[in-house]
Motif scaffolding. Structure first.
Motif, PDB file in Angstrom:
ATOM      1  N   TRP A 160       0.904  -1.255   0.008  1.00 17.78           N
ATOM      2  CA  TRP A 160      -0.123   0.103   0.134  1.00 17.78           C
ATOM      3  C   TRP A 160       0.880   1.375   0.082  1.00 17.78           C
ATOM      4  CZ3 TRP A 160      -5.396  -0.376  -0.342  1.00 17.78           C
ATOM      5  CH2 TRP A 160      -5.928  -1.663  -0.068  1.00 17.78           C
ATOM      6  N   SER A 161       0.399   2.349  -0.422  1.00 15.49           N
ATOM      7  CA  SER A 161       0.953   3.604  -0.463  1.00 15.49           C
ATOM      8  C   SER A 161       1.456   4.324   0.922  1.00 15.49           C
ATOM      9  CB  SER A 161       0.291   4.498  -1.076  1.00 15.49           C
ATOM     10  OG  SER A 161      -0.902   4.754  -0.817  1.00 15.49           O
ATOM     11  N   THR A 162       0.510   3.478   1.788  1.00 15.56           N
ATOM     12  CA  THR A 162       0.850   3.732   3.479  1.00 15.56           C
ATOM     13  C   THR A 162       2.090   3.097   3.996  1.00 15.56           C
ATOM     14  OG1 THR A 162      -0.597   2.140   3.909  1.00 15.56           O
ATOM     15  CG2 THR A 162      -1.471   4.547   3.684  1.00 15.56           C
ATOM     16  N   GLY A 163       2.632   2.209   3.200  1.00 17.07           N
ATOM     17  CA  GLY A 163       3.544   1.266   3.629  1.00 17.07           C
ATOM     18  C   GLY A 163       3.246  -0.087   4.299  1.00 17.07           C
ATOM     19  N   GLU A 164       1.784  -0.157   4.427  1.00 14.50           N
ATOM     20  CA  GLU A 164       1.266  -1.438   4.881  1.00 14.50           C
ATOM     21  C   GLU A 164       1.391  -2.398   3.851  1.00 14.50           C
ATOM     22  OE1 GLU A 164      -2.134  -0.373   7.719  1.00 14.50           O
ATOM     23  OE2 GLU A 164      -1.956   1.169   6.374  1.00 14.50           O
ATOM     24  N   THR A 165       1.344  -3.857   4.311  1.00  7.99           N
ATOM     25  CA  THR A 165       1.309  -5.130   3.648  1.00  7.99           C
ATOM     26  C   THR A 165       0.307  -5.875   3.673  1.00  7.99           C
ATOM     27  OG1 THR A 165       3.013  -5.935   5.038  1.00  7.99           O
ATOM     28  CG2 THR A 165       3.782  -4.522   3.115  1.00  7.99           C
ATOM     29  N   ALA A 175      -6.349  11.211   2.471  1.00  8.46           N
ATOM     30  CA  ALA A 175      -5.155  10.504   1.684  1.00  8.46           C
ATOM     31  C   ALA A 175      -5.843  10.076   0.365  1.00  8.46           C
ATOM     32  CB  ALA A 175      -4.292   9.536   2.687  1.00  8.46           C
ATOM     33  N   LEU A 176      -4.612  10.224  -0.367  1.00 10.81           N
ATOM     34  CA  LEU A 176      -4.942   9.426  -1.688  1.00 10.81           C
ATOM     35  C   LEU A 176      -3.940   7.919  -1.598  1.00 10.81           C
ATOM     36  CD1 LEU A 176      -6.381  10.432  -4.233  1.00 10.81           C
ATOM     37  CD2 LEU A 176      -4.161  10.989  -5.260  1.00 10.81           C
ATOM     38  N   ILE A 177      -4.901   7.108  -1.886  1.00 13.39           N
ATOM     39  CA  ILE A 177      -4.285   5.724  -1.642  1.00 13.39           C
ATOM     40  C   ILE A 177      -4.238   4.936  -2.760  1.00 13.39           C
ATOM     41  CG2 ILE A 177      -4.544   3.556  -0.388  1.00 13.39           C
ATOM     42  CD1 ILE A 177      -4.243   5.994   1.672  1.00 13.39           C
ATOM     43  N   THR A 178      -3.142   4.330  -3.203  1.00 12.95           N
ATOM     44  CA  THR A 178      -2.726   3.439  -4.176  1.00 12.95           C
ATOM     45  C   THR A 178      -2.172   2.266  -3.732  1.00 12.95           C
ATOM     46  OG1 THR A 178      -0.490   4.422  -4.257  1.00 12.95           O
ATOM     47  CG2 THR A 178      -2.492   5.396  -5.705  1.00 12.95           C
ATOM     48  N   LEU A 179      -2.149   1.122  -4.603  1.00 10.80           N
ATOM     49  CA  LEU A 179      -1.768  -0.297  -4.023  1.00 10.80           C
ATOM     50  C   LEU A 179      -1.108  -0.889  -5.415  1.00 10.80           C
ATOM     51  CD1 LEU A 179      -2.021  -2.798  -2.360  1.00 10.80           C
ATOM     52  CD2 LEU A 179      -4.194  -3.284  -3.447  1.00 10.80           C
ATOM     53  N   SER A 180       0.008  -1.741  -4.904  1.00 12.37           N
ATOM     54  CA  SER A 180       0.560  -2.542  -6.020  1.00 12.37           C
ATOM     55  C   SER A 180       0.777  -3.756  -5.403  1.00 12.37           C
ATOM     56  CB  SER A 180       2.007  -1.910  -6.497  1.00 12.37           C
ATOM     57  OG  SER A 180       2.867  -1.563  -5.465  1.00 12.37           O
ATOM     58  N   VAL A 181       1.203  -4.960  -6.207  1.00 13.76           N
ATOM     59  CA  VAL A 181       1.472  -6.440  -5.661  1.00 13.76           C
ATOM     60  C   VAL A 181       2.762  -6.628  -6.256  1.00 13.76           C
ATOM     61  CG1 VAL A 181      -0.783  -6.713  -5.160  1.00 13.76           C
ATOM     62  CG2 VAL A 181      -0.028  -7.329  -7.366  1.00 13.76           C
ATOM     63  N   THR A 182       3.297  -7.649  -5.335  1.00 16.70           N
ATOM     64  CA  THR A 182       4.709  -8.155  -5.839  1.00 16.70           C
ATOM     65  C   THR A 182       4.363  -9.649  -5.672  1.00 16.70           C
ATOM     66  OG1 THR A 182       6.044  -6.623  -4.631  1.00 16.70           O
ATOM     67  CG2 THR A 182       6.995  -8.494  -5.354  1.00 16.70           C
ATOM     68  N   ASP A 183       5.025 -10.563  -7.028  1.00 18.64           N
ATOM     69  CA  ASP A 183       4.671 -11.702  -7.104  1.00 18.64           C
ATOM     70  C   ASP A 183       5.948 -12.702  -6.693  1.00 18.64           C
ATOM     71  OD1 ASP A 183       6.747 -11.727  -8.989  1.00 18.64           O
ATOM     72  OD2 ASP A 183       5.486 -11.854 -10.676  1.00 18.64           O
ATOM     73  N   SER A 184       5.997 -13.811  -6.487  1.00 19.04           N
ATOM     74  CA  SER A 184       6.800 -14.918  -5.876  1.00 19.04           C
ATOM     75  C   SER A 184       8.251 -14.551  -6.386  1.00 19.04           C
ATOM     76  CB  SER A 184       6.462 -15.986  -5.983  1.00 19.04           C
ATOM     77  OG  SER A 184       6.470 -16.446  -7.492  1.00 19.04           O
ATOM     78  N   ILE A 185       8.650 -13.739  -7.549  1.00 14.50           N
ATOM     79  CA  ILE A 185       9.762 -13.721  -8.119  1.00 14.50           C
ATOM     80  C   ILE A 185      10.296 -12.317  -7.926  1.00 14.50           C
ATOM     81  CG2 ILE A 185       9.797 -15.739  -9.636  1.00 14.50           C
ATOM     82  CD1 ILE A 185       9.069 -13.936 -11.952  1.00 14.50           C
ATOM     83  N   GLY A 186       9.493 -11.441  -7.261  1.00 13.64           N
ATOM     84  CA  GLY A 186       9.810 -10.190  -7.136  1.00 13.64           C
ATOM     85  C   GLY A 186       9.249  -9.131  -8.312  1.00 13.64           C
ATOM     86  N   ALA A 190       1.734  -2.767 -11.689  1.00 10.97           N
ATOM     87  CA  ALA A 190       1.371  -1.212 -12.027  1.00 10.97           C
ATOM     88  C   ALA A 190       0.715  -0.981 -10.857  1.00 10.97           C
ATOM     89  CB  ALA A 190       0.806  -1.096 -13.190  1.00 10.97           C
ATOM     90  N   SER A 191       0.554   0.354 -10.440  1.00 10.57           N
ATOM     91  CA  SER A 191      -0.159   0.844  -9.159  1.00 10.57           C
ATOM     92  C   SER A 191      -2.024   0.894  -9.673  1.00 10.57           C
ATOM     93  CB  SER A 191       0.302   2.529  -8.765  1.00 10.57           C
ATOM     94  OG  SER A 191       1.743   2.372  -8.198  1.00 10.57           O
ATOM     95  N   SER A 192      -2.344   0.651  -8.911  1.00 10.46           N
ATOM     96  CA  SER A 192      -4.084   0.589  -9.013  1.00 10.46           C
ATOM     97  C   SER A 192      -4.498   2.133  -9.055  1.00 10.46           C
ATOM     98  CB  SER A 192      -4.662  -0.035  -7.734  1.00 10.46           C
ATOM     99  OG  SER A 192      -4.407   0.959  -6.356  1.00 10.46           O
ATOM    100  N   ALA A 193      -5.625   2.202  -9.607  1.00 13.47           N
ATOM    101  CA  ALA A 193      -6.297   3.624  -9.569  1.00 13.47           C
ATOM    102  C   ALA A 193      -6.330   3.940  -8.003  1.00 13.47           C
ATOM    103  CB  ALA A 193      -7.799   3.409  -9.934  1.00 13.47           C
ATOM    104  N   ALA A 194      -6.116   5.307  -7.791  1.00 13.28           N
ATOM    105  CA  ALA A 194      -6.145   5.781  -6.659  1.00 13.28           C
ATOM    106  C   ALA A 194      -7.449   6.027  -5.993  1.00 13.28           C
ATOM    107  CB  ALA A 194      -5.388   7.345  -6.697  1.00 13.28           C
ATOM    108  N   THR A 195      -7.718   5.751  -4.771  1.00 15.14           N
ATOM    109  CA  THR A 195      -8.883   5.909  -3.894  1.00 15.14           C
ATOM    110  C   THR A 195      -8.558   7.098  -3.072  1.00 15.14           C
ATOM    111  OG1 THR A 195      -9.288   3.556  -3.860  1.00 15.14           O
ATOM    112  CG2 THR A 195     -10.542   4.900  -2.174  1.00 15.14           C
ATOM    113  N   ALA A 196      -9.494   8.074  -3.174  1.00 11.30           N
ATOM    114  CA  ALA A 196      -9.272   9.509  -2.335  1.00 11.30           C
ATOM    115  C   ALA A 196     -10.196   9.100  -1.041  1.00 11.30           C
ATOM    116  CB  ALA A 196      -9.853  10.722  -3.363  1.00 11.30           C
ATOM    117  N   VAL A 197      -9.595   9.457   0.046  1.00 11.23           N
ATOM    118  CA  VAL A 197     -10.217   9.436   1.243  1.00 11.23           C
ATOM    119  C   VAL A 197     -10.225  10.662   1.805  1.00 11.23           C
ATOM    120  CG1 VAL A 197     -10.079   8.398   3.595  1.00 11.23           C
ATOM    121  CG2 VAL A 197      -9.576   6.998   1.914  1.00 11.23           C
ATOM    122  N   THR A 198     -11.635  11.035   2.382  1.00  9.89           N
ATOM    123  CA  THR A 198     -11.590  12.607   2.752  1.00  9.89           C
ATOM    124  C   THR A 198     -12.163  12.746   4.127  1.00  9.89           C
ATOM    125  OG1 THR A 198     -12.161  13.498   0.735  1.00  9.89           O
ATOM    126  CG2 THR A 198     -12.529  14.680   2.250  1.00  9.89           C
TER     127      THR A 198
END
Length: 360
Positions: A160-165, A175-186, A190-198
């Motif tokens: 997560w863009s917050t640093g959480e996994t 905050a404007l939150i985005t997310l990416s994922v890592t597979d087993s080989i590293g 691409a980053s997800s569409a941003a979700t705006a939290v107000t």
């Protein structure tokens, strides 16, 4: 007929008119040709007639990293020759950045037009994981004290863009939150569409002012009055007329639906809202565009005090009558005082009566 002689060549002799000869070693070579027909024969000797140039040195490819990488990355390939390079992808620089999978070679051509080609370097590109999707577990605009849970559609490898996994996170601030994922080989998606939290601010703590038995809240969108922490059903106006002593509070809600409770306000009810004797007191029109008429009809002689105040208790008009009976009428021009809520209070013999006036 033709009889060729090629010392040092392969083949060394040939009887065709236009032979093709190969030479394994650079150098200069002689050629002899004997031509024979019915009229006889003739011999031609050409010394150092053929020159065989040496091939340029076979170039080598130096790899500047791993040749297996994730989509979106690259590896630098560098030729051992600083000039005259022609890569298999048509690039001519000494170094190239390989971004696609495949075999790469480099060919070097010298000034004689002689060429040498490197061995093949194979590059492999691993596909990136699918772009993740953020799923909101509620509305993403909320009041102070609220939060929203955001969940990935991917079970593992979340960044997560917050640093959480974790698969889900709880967000309680803007905050404007985005997310990416890592597979087993590293490899990273691409980053997800941003979700705006107000985070919507709660309204300021409302103040309560009093005028006689009328309590008035600071202005807001909606109101709910309480007595001794108990909700007063239906009491949703900016002001509330008390009928008993107690501790009162008001909860205000703004246009975003965010609420704030006032501090407790202690109010004493005197029970003296009816004037004694035959006294009528009218304030009209209500609401008003500015002019307000006061009409007092006192059929018994007495002392009367009329006061006009605003919502913060400032006295705007006072009329005191001693030993008065009969009719009293007066017109107030509140247009100069501005729009808002005012209170007209009539007091006599320890009794009081309050009327609210709204000027728009």
């Amino acid at each position: 007929s033709w009889s060729w002689s090629f010392p040092g060549g392969t083949p060394a002799t040939d009887t065709t008119q236009n032979p093709t000869i190969c030479y394994a070693t650079p150098g200069t070579y002689d050629v002899t040709l004997i031509v024979t027909n019915t009229g006889g024969s003739d011999t031609l000797v050409q010394s150092a007639y053929i020159t065989v140039n040496a091939l340029p040195a076979t170039p080598t490819i130096t790899v500047g990293g791993s040749t297996t990488f994730c989509q979106g990355d690259s590896v630098t390939l560098t030729s051992s020759s600083s000039t005259s390079n022609m890569w298999s992808n048509a690039m001519t620089s000494q170094s190239i950045d390989a971004t696609t999978a495949g075999g790469y070679t480099v060919t070097v051509t010298d000034s004689n037009g002689c060429s040498a080609t490197s061995d093949t370097t194979t590059v492999s590109v691993n596909s990136a994981p699918a772009t993740p999707i953020i799923i909101a577990g509620g509305i993403t605009s909320f009041c102070e004290g609220g939060s929203v849970v955001l969940t990935s559609n991917t079970a593992t490898g979340n960044i997560w863009s917050t640093g959480e996994t974790t698969v889900s996170i709880t967000v309680s601030s803007s905050a404007l939150i985005t997310l990416s994922v890592t597979d087993s080989i590293g490899c990273v998606s691409a980053s997800s569409a941003a979700t705006a939290v107000t985070l919507l601010p709660n309204p300021p703590v409302p103040g309560i002012t009093t005028n006689g038995s009328v309590l008035t809240s600071d202005s807001s969108n909606t109101y709910q009055w309480y007595m001794d922490s108990t909700l007063l059903a239906g009491e949703t106006s900016i002001d509330y007329t008390i009928t008993q002593s107690g501790t009162y509070s008001v909860e205000v809600t703004d246009v975003n639906g965010c609420s704030t409770m006032s501090d407790p306000f202690s109010a004493t009810y005197t029970g003296l809202e009816d004037l004694p004797g035959k006294v009528q007191f009218k304030v009209f029109p209500v609401p008003s565009e500015g002019e307000v008429h006061l009409l007092l009809d006192a059929m018994e002689r007495g002392d009367y005090l009329i006061e006009l105040t605003n919502v913060i208790g400032e006295v705007i008009y006072t009329e005191r009558m001693t030993g008065f009976s009969g009719k009293f009428m007066h017109t107030l021009d509140l247009g100069e005082c501005g729009t808002g809520v005012y209170f007209v209070r009539l007091q006599s013999s320890g009794h009081a009566l309050t009327r609210k006036v709204i000027v728009y």
